[in-house]
Motif scaffolding. Structure first.
Motif, PDB file in Angstrom:
ATOM      1  N   UNK A 190       0.855  -1.186   0.000  1.00 11.17           N
ATOM      2  CA  UNK A 190       0.000   0.000   0.000  1.00 11.17           C
ATOM      3  C   UNK A 190       0.889   1.232   0.000  1.00 11.17           C
ATOM      4  N   UNK A 191       0.583   2.169  -0.884  1.00 11.10           N
ATOM      5  CA  UNK A 191       1.262   3.457  -0.914  1.00 11.10           C
ATOM      6  C   UNK A 191       0.375   4.478  -0.220  1.00 11.10           C
ATOM      7  N   UNK A 192       0.955   5.256   0.674  1.00 10.32           N
ATOM      8  CA  UNK A 192       0.160   6.236   1.398  1.00 10.32           C
ATOM      9  C   UNK A 192       0.923   7.545   1.509  1.00 10.32           C
ATOM     10  N   UNK A 193       0.219   8.652   1.360  1.00  8.57           N
ATOM     11  CA  UNK A 193       0.827   9.976   1.470  1.00  8.57           C
ATOM     12  C   UNK A 193       0.840  10.393   2.940  1.00  8.57           C
ATOM     13  N   UNK A 194       2.011  10.840   3.401  1.00  8.93           N
ATOM     14  CA  UNK A 194       2.158  11.241   4.798  1.00  8.93           C
ATOM     15  C   UNK A 194       2.637  12.685   4.867  1.00  8.93           C
ATOM     16  N   UNK A 195       1.854  13.512   5.545  1.00 11.21           N
ATOM     17  CA  UNK A 195       2.239  14.888   5.824  1.00 11.21           C
ATOM     18  C   UNK A 195       2.891  14.951   7.195  1.00 11.21           C
ATOM     19  N   UNK A 196       3.467  16.088   7.517  1.00 10.05           N
ATOM     20  CA  UNK A 196       4.070  16.281   8.830  1.00 10.05           C
ATOM     21  C   UNK A 196       3.051  16.027   9.933  1.00 10.05           C
ATOM     22  N   UNK A 197       1.826  16.486   9.724  1.00 14.45           N
ATOM     23  CA  UNK A 197       0.779  16.315  10.726  1.00 14.45           C
ATOM     24  C   UNK A 197       0.379  14.852  10.870  1.00 14.45           C
ATOM     25  N   UNK A 238      10.541  17.254   8.319  1.00 18.38           N
ATOM     26  CA  UNK A 238      11.906  17.704   8.562  1.00 18.38           C
ATOM     27  C   UNK A 238      12.744  16.504   9.004  1.00 18.38           C
ATOM     28  N   UNK A 239      13.996  16.743   9.346  1.00 18.38           N
ATOM     29  CA  UNK A 239      14.893  15.642   9.699  1.00 18.38           C
ATOM     30  C   UNK A 239      14.439  14.894  10.942  1.00 18.38           C
ATOM     31  N   UNK A 240      13.843  15.613  11.893  1.00 18.12           N
ATOM     32  CA  UNK A 240      13.321  14.943  13.090  1.00 18.12           C
ATOM     33  C   UNK A 240      12.167  14.010  12.732  1.00 18.12           C
ATOM     34  N   UNK A 241      11.322  14.446  11.810  1.00 20.72           N
ATOM     35  CA  UNK A 241      10.219  13.592  11.364  1.00 20.72           C
ATOM     36  C   UNK A 241      10.757  12.330  10.684  1.00 20.72           C
ATOM     37  N   UNK A 242      11.791  12.499   9.879  1.00 16.06           N
ATOM     38  CA  UNK A 242      12.377  11.346   9.195  1.00 16.06           C
ATOM     39  C   UNK A 242      13.023  10.379  10.191  1.00 16.06           C
ATOM     40  N   UNK A 243      13.631  10.920  11.242  1.00 15.65           N
ATOM     41  CA  UNK A 243      14.204  10.058  12.280  1.00 15.65           C
ATOM     42  C   UNK A 243      13.103   9.269  12.982  1.00 15.65           C
ATOM     43  N   UNK A 244      11.964   9.907  13.214  1.00 15.43           N
ATOM     44  CA  UNK A 244      10.821   9.226  13.818  1.00 15.43           C
ATOM     45  C   UNK A 244      10.322   8.104  12.902  1.00 15.43           C
ATOM     46  N   UNK A 245      10.285   8.366  11.592  1.00 10.14           N
ATOM     47  CA  UNK A 245       9.872   7.331  10.647  1.00 10.14           C
ATOM     48  C   UNK A 245      10.821   6.133  10.691  1.00 10.14           C
ATOM     49  N   UNK A 314      22.368  14.383  -7.835  1.00  9.27           N
ATOM     50  CA  UNK A 314      21.913  13.051  -8.213  1.00  9.27           C
ATOM     51  C   UNK A 314      23.049  12.041  -8.321  1.00  9.27           C
ATOM     52  N   UNK A 315      24.258  12.502  -8.549  1.00  2.00           N
ATOM     53  CA  UNK A 315      25.398  11.604  -8.685  1.00  2.00           C
ATOM     54  C   UNK A 315      26.147  11.368  -7.389  1.00  2.00           C
ATOM     55  N   UNK A 316      25.936  12.229  -6.399  1.00  2.00           N
ATOM     56  CA  UNK A 316      26.593  12.090  -5.103  1.00  2.00           C
ATOM     57  C   UNK A 316      25.586  11.617  -4.055  1.00  2.00           C
ATOM     58  N   UNK A 317      26.109  11.115  -2.944  1.00  2.31           N
ATOM     59  CA  UNK A 317      25.249  10.649  -1.853  1.00  2.31           C
ATOM     60  C   UNK A 317      24.595  11.843  -1.167  1.00  2.31           C
ATOM     61  N   UNK A 318      23.265  11.823  -1.089  1.00  3.02           N
ATOM     62  CA  UNK A 318      22.498  12.851  -0.385  1.00  3.02           C
ATOM     63  C   UNK A 318      21.636  12.131   0.639  1.00  3.02           C
ATOM     64  N   UNK A 319      21.805  12.458   1.901  1.00  2.00           N
ATOM     65  CA  UNK A 319      21.192  11.667   2.966  1.00  2.00           C
ATOM     66  C   UNK A 319      19.689  11.878   3.089  1.00  2.00           C
ATOM     67  N   UNK A 320      19.201  13.027   2.668  1.00  3.54           N
ATOM     68  CA  UNK A 320      17.790  13.349   2.845  1.00  3.54           C
ATOM     69  C   UNK A 320      17.037  13.220   1.523  1.00  3.54           C
ATOM     70  N   UNK A 321      15.740  13.521   1.554  1.00  3.27           N
ATOM     71  CA  UNK A 321      14.943  13.603   0.321  1.00  3.27           C
ATOM     72  C   UNK A 321      14.950  15.049  -0.145  1.00  3.27           C
ATOM     73  N   UNK A 322      15.534  15.296  -1.294  1.00  4.56           N
ATOM     74  CA  UNK A 322      15.683  16.662  -1.789  1.00  4.56           C
ATOM     75  C   UNK A 322      14.358  17.387  -1.934  1.00  4.56           C
ATOM     76  N   UNK A 323      13.354  16.710  -2.434  1.00  4.10           N
ATOM     77  CA  UNK A 323      12.106  17.372  -2.783  1.00  4.10           C
ATOM     78  C   UNK A 323      11.062  17.330  -1.667  1.00  4.10           C
ATOM     79  N   UNK A 324      11.301  16.516  -0.630  1.00  2.34           N
ATOM     80  CA  UNK A 324      10.351  16.449   0.486  1.00  2.34           C
ATOM     81  C   UNK A 324      10.836  17.181   1.725  1.00  2.34           C
ATOM     82  N   UNK A 325      12.186  17.280   1.895  1.00  3.35           N
ATOM     83  CA  UNK A 325      12.705  17.833   3.156  1.00  3.35           C
ATOM     84  C   UNK A 325      13.707  18.962   2.986  1.00  3.35           C
ATOM     85  N   UNK A 326      14.517  18.930   1.933  1.00  2.00           N
ATOM     86  CA  UNK A 326      15.615  19.883   1.795  1.00  2.00           C
ATOM     87  C   UNK A 326      15.085  21.257   1.361  1.00  2.00           C
TER      88      UNK A 326
END
Length: 370
Positions: A190-197, A238-245, A314-326
């Motif tokens: 199942x794919x589900x959209x998750x907002x910060x809330x 944000x990064x705290x939300x991603x850590x919680x995930x 795109x060619x280097x390691x990026x730890x976060x999601x560019x379009x969702x968090x950065x």
């Protein structure tokens, strides 16, 4: 390509999937076993998210392809074009293709599309909102070579889901689709959209528990400020939300596009592990970064992916999601250079030739950098 090699002991679920592939799709299995070596050489192992047709029977609040629909003057994919794309992707060692749209199960040429991709060469997933996925259709999908269903579901509450998807009755149809897929022997997530809330609600935990009890994993798509949600920055994680995930991943069968797989942590998957091919042949770094790094009707897929990998994000390691968090990437490249323009925006209008490329990869990518 910088990446992290994880414990070589694969998760039991991955071992089971590989064993199944080795028996059912030996060509796909062989390609997957070479992924680590290909990553070590700086190559892409991209899943192709194939936006074959933008026809859809829903009107979802968050739809990311709103700006791509209705371009009647553009060349569109034919079945012969699909065969060429399949050949090029197979030659590159790519192994997984996701059919999306729009809503794939309303495509009149869906069966011909599957045949053109060639199920013997690829693990084939199909996105769906579930409206047309009943028991008979599920059995048919299995018979023609579809491996996995990626079903959209956004709440346990029927009214909330139906309102979000713009389709009364869609929640009940989605639940029916889960049973149909499982009974037909299709893999399903199942794919589900998750907002910060939503991420921090009891509803989300109950959602995970409900689906996991049905032996269904949950793929989380973080909310992104594109398409119908352009400018909606207040619900970005944000990064705290991603850590919680990541903590939730330890307790539940839930994952995101940042979750390591194949014993590799590639960080942000754009180009390295995911590309999107639009109905008009444009290749996007991911489904939500709406810049074209090339067009398969004009250039080879290999050349386009090499170009994408020459762009540092795109060619280097990026730890976060560019379009969702950065927030900086979103502001500097999406808001300032993509918003308000016809989509997709050409890569040379988004990325700077002097500062945004990995210099030693430019020649290999055939990118003209002055």
């Amino acid at each position: 390509m910088r990446h992290k090699v994880l414990d070589q002991n694969l998760r039991q679920s991955e071992i089971e999937k590989r064993n199944q592939l080795q028996h059912n799709k030996p060509r796909v299995y062989e390609k997957i076993t070479r992924f680590k070596d290909r990553v070590e050489r700086g190559e892409s192992i991209a899943i192709i998210q194939f936006q074959y047709n933008y026809q859809c029977n829903f009107r979802c609040e968050h739809c990311s392809i709103k700006g791509f629909q209705g371009k009647q003057d553009k060349r569109k994919f034919t079945i012969e074009d699909v065969k060429k794309l399949s050949y090029e992707a197979d030659e590159m060692g790519l192994a997984h293709l996701v059919i999306t749209g729009g809503e794939p199960l309303i495509f009149k040429d869906y069966d011909a599309l599957i045949a053109a991709i060639d199920p013997s060469k690829f693990y084939i997933s199909s996105d769906t909102n579930g409206w047309f996925l009943d028991a008979e259709r599920a059995r048919h999908l299995k018979e023609i070579g579809v491996d996995k269903i990626q079903l959209s579901l956004d709440s346990l509450d029927a009214d909330s889901h139906d309102a979000f998807r713009g389709a009364p009755g869609s929640h009940a149809r989605a639940l029916r689709a889960i049973d149909a897929a499982q009974n037909a022997g299709l893999n399903i997530i199942v794919q589900t959209v998750v907002t910060k809330t939503r991420l921090h609600t009891d509803e989300f935990i109950r959602f995970l528990e409900f689906l996991n009890a049905k032996n269904v994993g949950v793929f989380v798509t973080y909310a992104k400020p594109v398409g119908a949600w352009e400018g909606h920055f207040e619900e970005l994680v944000d990064l705290d939300d991603m850590a919680y995930m990541r903590e939730l991943e330890k307790k539940h069968n839930v994952f995101t596009h940042l979750t390591p797989s194949y014993g590799l942590d590639l960080g942000c998957l754009a180009v390295k592990r995911m590309i999107s091919v639009t109905q008009y042949g444009d290749v996007l770094p991911c489904p939500y970064i709406h810049t074209s790094i090339g067009n398969v009707f004009q250039e080879s897929l290999q050349k386009i992916i090499n170009r994408g990998l020459s762009i540092k994000y795109f060619g280097e390691y990026v730890e976060t999601c560019l379009i969702a968090e950065d927030r900086k990437f979103i502001h500097d490249y999406v808001v300032k250079k993509i918003y308000g323009k016809p989509l997709p925006v050409p890569y040379d209008e988004v990325f700077d030739a002097e500062s945004d490329y990995i210099k030693d990869k430019v020649d290999a990518a055939w990118v003209e950098v002055e």
